[in-house]
Design a protein around this motif. Structure first.
Motif, PDB file in Angstrom:
ATOM      1  N   VAL A 199     -43.333  44.615  -9.294  1.00 17.63           N
ATOM      2  CA  VAL A 199     -43.898  43.248  -9.010  1.00 17.63           C
ATOM      3  C   VAL A 199     -42.572  42.949  -7.684  1.00 17.63           C
ATOM      4  CG1 VAL A 199     -42.792  40.692 -10.431  1.00 17.63           C
ATOM      5  CG2 VAL A 199     -43.942  42.690 -11.135  1.00 17.63           C
ATOM      6  N   LEU A 200     -42.761  41.663  -7.367  1.00 18.74           N
ATOM      7  CA  LEU A 200     -41.696  40.940  -6.217  1.00 18.74           C
ATOM      8  C   LEU A 200     -40.752  39.810  -6.219  1.00 18.74           C
ATOM      9  CD1 LEU A 200     -40.244  41.725  -2.843  1.00 18.74           C
ATOM     10  CD2 LEU A 200     -42.699  41.347  -1.729  1.00 18.74           C
ATOM     11  N   THR A 236     -34.658  41.721   3.276  1.00 20.65           N
ATOM     12  CA  THR A 236     -33.751  40.533   2.786  1.00 20.65           C
ATOM     13  C   THR A 236     -33.637  39.701   1.609  1.00 20.65           C
ATOM     14  OG1 THR A 236     -35.482  38.947   3.874  1.00 20.65           O
ATOM     15  CG2 THR A 236     -33.921  40.002   5.733  1.00 20.65           C
ATOM     16  N   GLN A 237     -32.959  39.559   1.144  1.00 22.65           N
ATOM     17  CA  GLN A 237     -32.232  38.429  -0.147  1.00 22.65           C
ATOM     18  C   GLN A 237     -32.297  37.147  -0.077  1.00 22.65           C
ATOM     19  OE1 GLN A 237     -29.400  40.794  -2.396  1.00 22.65           O
ATOM     20  NE2 GLN A 237     -29.601  39.080  -4.410  1.00 22.65           N
ATOM     21  N   THR A 238     -33.335  37.203   1.163  1.00 24.05           N
ATOM     22  CA  THR A 238     -33.698  35.177   1.293  1.00 24.05           C
ATOM     23  C   THR A 238     -34.590  35.562   2.000  1.00 24.05           C
ATOM     24  OG1 THR A 238     -33.703  33.502   2.927  1.00 24.05           O
ATOM     25  CG2 THR A 238     -32.845  35.892   4.015  1.00 24.05           C
ATOM     26  N   ILE A 262     -42.706  42.119  14.697  1.00 23.08           N
ATOM     27  CA  ILE A 262     -42.435  43.471  13.580  1.00 23.08           C
ATOM     28  C   ILE A 262     -43.022  44.210  12.582  1.00 23.08           C
ATOM     29  CG2 ILE A 262     -40.359  41.207  12.838  1.00 23.08           C
ATOM     30  CD1 ILE A 262     -42.230  40.731  10.719  1.00 23.08           C
ATOM     31  N   ALA A 263     -43.022  44.911  12.437  1.00 19.90           N
ATOM     32  CA  ALA A 263     -43.239  45.444  11.299  1.00 19.90           C
ATOM     33  C   ALA A 263     -44.030  45.109  10.250  1.00 19.90           C
ATOM     34  CB  ALA A 263     -43.243  46.898  11.083  1.00 19.90           C
ATOM     35  N   ARG A 264     -42.697  44.953   8.945  1.00 19.61           N
ATOM     36  CA  ARG A 264     -42.705  44.720   7.917  1.00 19.61           C
ATOM     37  C   ARG A 264     -41.620  44.000   7.773  1.00 19.61           C
ATOM     38  NH1 ARG A 264     -47.122  48.001   6.426  1.00 19.61           N
ATOM     39  NH2 ARG A 264     -46.676  50.782   7.369  1.00 19.61           N
ATOM     40  N   SER A 265     -41.595  43.071   6.718  1.00 19.17           N
ATOM     41  CA  SER A 265     -40.658  42.325   6.276  1.00 19.17           C
ATOM     42  C   SER A 265     -40.931  41.876   5.030  1.00 19.17           C
ATOM     43  CB  SER A 265     -40.355  40.508   7.271  1.00 19.17           C
ATOM     44  OG  SER A 265     -39.375  40.238   7.168  1.00 19.17           O
ATOM     45  N   CYS A 266     -40.047  42.222   3.727  1.00 14.88           N
ATOM     46  CA  CYS A 266     -40.340  42.000   2.894  1.00 14.88           C
ATOM     47  C   CYS A 266     -38.994  41.175   1.781  1.00 14.88           C
ATOM     48  CB  CYS A 266     -39.883  42.784   1.782  1.00 14.88           C
ATOM     49  SG  CYS A 266     -40.432  43.177   0.078  1.00 14.88           S
ATOM     50  N   GLY A 267     -39.163  39.927   1.318  1.00 17.85           N
ATOM     51  CA  GLY A 267     -38.367  39.251   1.095  1.00 17.85           C
ATOM     52  C   GLY A 267     -37.293  39.190  -0.826  1.00 17.85           C
ATOM     53  N   LEU A 268     -36.188  39.819  -0.799  1.00 17.59           N
ATOM     54  CA  LEU A 268     -36.439  40.411  -2.260  1.00 17.59           C
ATOM     55  C   LEU A 268     -37.049  39.142  -3.238  1.00 17.59           C
ATOM     56  CD1 LEU A 268     -33.615  43.044  -1.370  1.00 17.59           C
ATOM     57  CD2 LEU A 268     -35.806  43.517  -1.880  1.00 17.59           C
ATOM     58  N   GLY A 269     -35.789  38.482  -3.352  1.00 20.28           N
ATOM     59  CA  GLY A 269     -35.695  36.930  -3.660  1.00 20.28           C
ATOM     60  C   GLY A 269     -34.759  37.843  -4.831  1.00 20.28           C
ATOM     61  N   ASN A 270     -35.163  37.306  -6.303  1.00 19.13           N
ATOM     62  CA  ASN A 270     -33.957  37.833  -8.152  1.00 19.13           C
ATOM     63  C   ASN A 270     -34.361  38.786  -8.194  1.00 19.13           C
ATOM     64  OD1 ASN A 270     -33.961  34.884  -7.597  1.00 19.13           O
ATOM     65  ND2 ASN A 270     -34.192  34.599  -9.533  1.00 19.13           N
ATOM     66  N   ILE A 306     -38.779  45.240  -7.706  1.00 18.57           N
ATOM     67  CA  ILE A 306     -38.321  45.933  -6.446  1.00 18.57           C
ATOM     68  C   ILE A 306     -36.671  45.364  -6.470  1.00 18.57           C
ATOM     69  CG2 ILE A 306     -39.502  45.942  -4.924  1.00 18.57           C
ATOM     70  CD1 ILE A 306     -41.890  46.449  -5.934  1.00 18.57           C
ATOM     71  N   ASP A 307     -36.902  46.393  -5.722  1.00 17.30           N
ATOM     72  CA  ASP A 307     -35.407  46.295  -5.477  1.00 17.30           C
ATOM     73  C   ASP A 307     -34.998  46.541  -4.234  1.00 17.30           C
ATOM     74  OD1 ASP A 307     -35.016  49.099  -4.958  1.00 17.30           O
ATOM     75  OD2 ASP A 307     -33.231  48.334  -7.294  1.00 17.30           O
ATOM     76  N   GLU A 308     -33.716  46.850  -2.510  1.00 15.84           N
ATOM     77  CA  GLU A 308     -33.557  46.987  -1.851  1.00 15.84           C
ATOM     78  C   GLU A 308     -34.112  48.699  -0.853  1.00 15.84           C
ATOM     79  OE1 GLU A 308     -29.717  46.761  -4.139  1.00 15.84           O
ATOM     80  OE2 GLU A 308     -31.448  44.996  -3.355  1.00 15.84           O
ATOM     81  N   CYS A 309     -33.439  49.083  -2.456  1.00 11.99           N
ATOM     82  CA  CYS A 309     -33.922  50.546  -2.491  1.00 11.99           C
ATOM     83  C   CYS A 309     -35.328  50.661  -2.535  1.00 11.99           C
ATOM     84  CB  CYS A 309     -33.312  51.441  -3.544  1.00 11.99           C
ATOM     85  SG  CYS A 309     -30.228  51.354  -3.684  1.00 11.99           S
ATOM     86  N   ASP A 310     -35.596  49.992  -3.412  1.00 14.32           N
ATOM     87  CA  ASP A 310     -37.288  50.577  -3.216  1.00 14.32           C
ATOM     88  C   ASP A 310     -37.965  50.792  -2.400  1.00 14.32           C
ATOM     89  OD1 ASP A 310     -37.065  51.701  -6.086  1.00 14.32           O
ATOM     90  OD2 ASP A 310     -37.494  49.144  -7.061  1.00 14.32           O
ATOM     91  N   LEU A 311     -37.395  49.876  -0.809  1.00 11.07           N
ATOM     92  CA  LEU A 311     -38.035  48.870   0.328  1.00 11.07           C
ATOM     93  C   LEU A 311     -37.486  50.327   0.743  1.00 11.07           C
ATOM     94  CD1 LEU A 311     -38.135  45.502  -0.177  1.00 11.07           C
ATOM     95  CD2 LEU A 311     -40.064  47.419  -0.335  1.00 11.07           C
ATOM     96  N   LEU A 312     -35.998  50.809   1.278  1.00 12.85           N
ATOM     97  CA  LEU A 312     -35.061  51.008   2.099  1.00 12.85           C
ATOM     98  C   LEU A 312     -36.374  52.645   1.928  1.00 12.85           C
ATOM     99  CD1 LEU A 312     -33.649  51.701   4.395  1.00 12.85           C
ATOM    100  CD2 LEU A 312     -31.643  51.677   2.767  1.00 12.85           C
ATOM    101  N   GLU A 313     -36.486  53.060   0.551  1.00 15.09           N
ATOM    102  CA  GLU A 313     -36.473  54.409   0.607  1.00 15.09           C
ATOM    103  C   GLU A 313     -38.462  54.329   1.439  1.00 15.09           C
ATOM    104  OE1 GLU A 313     -36.506  57.360  -2.411  1.00 15.09           O
ATOM    105  OE2 GLU A 313     -37.284  55.532  -3.274  1.00 15.09           O
TER     106      GLU A 313
END
Length: 463
Positions: free
Chosen positions: A128-129, A162-164, A183-191, A195-202
Motif C-alpha cells: 500500500v502507498l 517525496t513526503q508531499t 521525469i522518470a518516476r515520482s511518488c508521494g509517500l503520504g503517511n 511503503i516507505d522511502e527505503c523501499d522506493l530508494l532501493e
C-alpha cells in the motif's frame, strides 16, 4: 520488494475504486490522467451506480472485478479505507494507492483509523502507498495514479521520492511549464503505513530509467535501513535530500501535514550524514539541480570558468564562488592566447572571461562561441557558466552555437544565466532548455548548482 513495486510503476491492469463521472472529482481526474498519458493496460472502474465513465465499463463493487488486477487506486473517504483494502486483497490485487486524507495527520480519531488500516494491510497481502497521497507517476509506463490534473508529462531521467503530493501535482506542473525537463518516476509517500522511502530508494537505485534521485522527507521511518540503502544507491547514482521539519515550527507543521513524528533528530541527521546522500537546503534546489542533471552530466569537479559581459560580475561572482567552495582556476596558457585573439589589446583575458570587448570586436556569436569552446577544452575546467547579455539594442543572437559547443564536451556541463531585458531572457530559456542547455534566471543560481553537484561527486567517490 523490487518485484512487488513493479506493480506500482509498470502495471498491466489497474482499477479505480470510487470512479466518478463528475469532472474535477478525484475519481474522474485519475481516469483522465491515465487516458492523457496513453496507458495501454487494462482499466477497470468501480462505482455503485455502474454504467460507463469516460468510455470504460463500470463495475458496481470490488467483488465484481476480475481476479489478480495489478493495481488499485482508491479515492473513497478515509473511513472506507480498511474494508476496501481487505476486499481488494481478497481479489488478489497486488498494489494499492490510497488517496484519502483524514488519518493520523488530523486527530486521535484519525490515528485510530490509521491503526485499523495498518492491520487491514497486514491481512490483505497487498502493498500500500499512502494514505494521504496525491499518488505516483511512472512516465516510462505511461501511467499515473495522481488525482491532480496533469496532462501529458515529458519523459526524463530524474525521479522523486517525496513526503508531499506536490511532485505528482503542483510542483510537477511547475516543472512541466517553467523548467522544461522531464521525469522518470515520482511518488508521494503520504503517511507511509506500508511503503516507505527505503523501499522506493532501493527500487529507483536499480531502475534503469532513473539517472538521479531527489527526496523530500519530513521523517525517516527506519534510519538504520535508510543508511544502509542510501549508502549503496548513492555510490551508483546522484541522490539528494531536502529534509523538512528541521526547526521546531517545521516539525509541528510536519505533524499536521503527514502525521510525521520524526525520530530523534540527531539519529536522523547522523544517518543522513553517513549515507552519501547530498543535503539540500532550498525547495527550489529540487528543480534547479534536477534540471541540470536531466540535461547534462554530473561535473567531474568544482572548477568553473564563466563568461561575463560585466566587470562587476567577474568580481562579485568570483567572491560567490569562493563562498560556495567553487574554484575559479587559472587557465592554461594556450587558452588565454586563444581568448586574447578576439579581445581588445587593453583587456587581459583570464578566468573569469570578460567577454564584453570581444563582442564589440567580432560579434556576439563568434565571441561567446569561441570563448566557450576555448574554456571547455581547457584541462583545468570542469564546467562553464555563460552569462548572456540580451537587449533589443545590443541584438539577440541565434542560440544554436551554445548547443553546438556544449555537445562537443559532454562530460563538461554548460549552464546559462542572463542579464538584460526580461522578455528576451525568458525567450532564450524557452529555446535553449528543450535543446539540452539548463538556464537560470538569477546569476548566482548556476554557481550554487555547480557547488552542490561537485559535493555530490565527492560523496559518490566516498570523499
Amino acid at each position: 520488494m523490487a518485484d512487488v513495486l513493479k506493480y506500482f510503476f509498470a502495471p498491466k491492469s489497474v482499477c479505480v475504486i470510487g470512479a466518478s463521472a463528475t469532472a474535477g472529482k478525484p475519481g474522474n481526474v485519475v481516469i483522465k490522467n491515465i487516458w492523457d498519458l496513453g496507458f495501454d493496460g487494462k482499466v477497470y472502474l468501480v462505482n455503485p451506480r455502474g454504467g460507463q465513465i469516460e468510455g470504460y465499463k463500470v463495475y458496481k463493487s470490488v467483488e465484481e472485478l476480475p481476479e489478480n488486477i495489478d493495481q488499485a487506486v482508491v479515492t473513497l473517504p478515509a473511513s472506507l479505507a480498511p474494508e476496501t483494502v481487505r476486499a481488494l486483497g481478497k481479489k488478489g490485487v497486488k498494489a494499492i494507492v490510497l488517496a484519502a486524507s483524514g488519518f493520523s495527520e488530523v486527530d486521535q480519531v484519525g490515528e485510530d483509523l490509521q491503526y485499523e488500516l495498518i492491520e487491514a494491510v497486514k491481512v490483505s497481502g497487498a502493498r500500500v502507498l499512502g494514505p494521504n497521497t496525491t499518488g505516483h507517476v511512472s512516465v516510462p509506463s505511461k501511467y499515473t495514479s495522481s488525482f491532480f490534473p496533469l496532462g501529458k508529462i515529458p519523459r526524463g531521467s530524474v525521479s522523486y521520492i517525496t513526503q508531499t503530493g506536490n511532485f505528482c501535482g503542483i510542483s510537477l506542473r511547475h516543472i512541466m511549464s517553467a523548467e522544461n525537463y522531464g521525469i522518470a518516476r515520482s511518488c508521494g509517500l503520504g503517511n507511509k503505513v506500508d511503503i516507505d522511502e527505503c523501499d522506493l530508494l532501493e527500487f529507483l537505485g536499480r531502475d534503469k530509467e532513473t539517472k538521479s534521485i531527489f527526496l523530500y522527507l519530513e521523517s525517516i521511518k527506519n534510519p538504520k535501513r535508510f543508511l544502509r540503502v542510501a549508502r549503496r544507491v548513492s555510490s551508483q547514482k546522484p541522490v539528494f535530500l531536502l529534509k523538512g521539519g528541521a526547526s521546531d515550527a517545521g516539525a509541528a507543521a510536519a505533524v499536521a501535514h503527514t502525521g510525521s513524528l520524526a525520530a530523534d533528530g540527531r539519529v536522523v541527521d547522523g544517518a543522513i550524514d553517513q549515507s552519501g546522500v547530498t543535503r539540500l537546503n532550498k525547495y527550489s534546489h529540487l528543480f534547479q539541480l534536477a534540471k541540470a542533471l536531466d540535461k547534462q552530466s554530473l561535473p567531474r569537479g568544482n572548477r568553473v570558468s564563466f563568461l561575463s559581459p560585466s566587470g562587476a560580475f567577474t568580481v562579485c561572482l568570483t567572491d560567490i564562488c569562493r563562498s560556495l567552495d567553487v574554484e575559479v582556476p587559472r587557465l592554461e596558457e594556450r587558452t588565454t592566447k586563444r581568448l586574447q585573439k578576439y579581445a581588445p589589446p587593453f583587456i587581459r583575458m583570464r578566468n573569469p572571461v570578460d567577454i564584453f570587448g570581444s563582442v564589440g570586436l567580432v560579434g556576439y556569436e563568434k565571441a561567446y562561441g569561441d570563448a566557450l569552446d576555448a574554456v571547455l577544452s581547457d584541462r583545468n575546467i570542469d564546467a562553464a557558466v555563460v552569462i548572456m547579455m540580451l537587449t533589443s539594442e545590443t541584438g539577440i543572437p541565434k542560440m544554436d552555437f551554445l548547443v553546438d559547443v556544449s555537445e562537443k564536451y559532454p562530460s563538461k556541463p554548460v549552464y546559462v544565466t542572463f542579464m538584460g531585458q526580461h522578455e528576451h531572457n525568458v525567450a532564450a530559456k524557452e529555446y535553449l532548455e528543450p535543446r539540452g542547455i539548463p538556464c537560470y534566471m538569477q546569476v548566482e543560481e548556476p554557481f550554487e548548482v555547480l557547488s552542490i553537484l561537485a559535493k555530490c561527486r565527492m560523496h559518490m567517490r566516498g570523499l
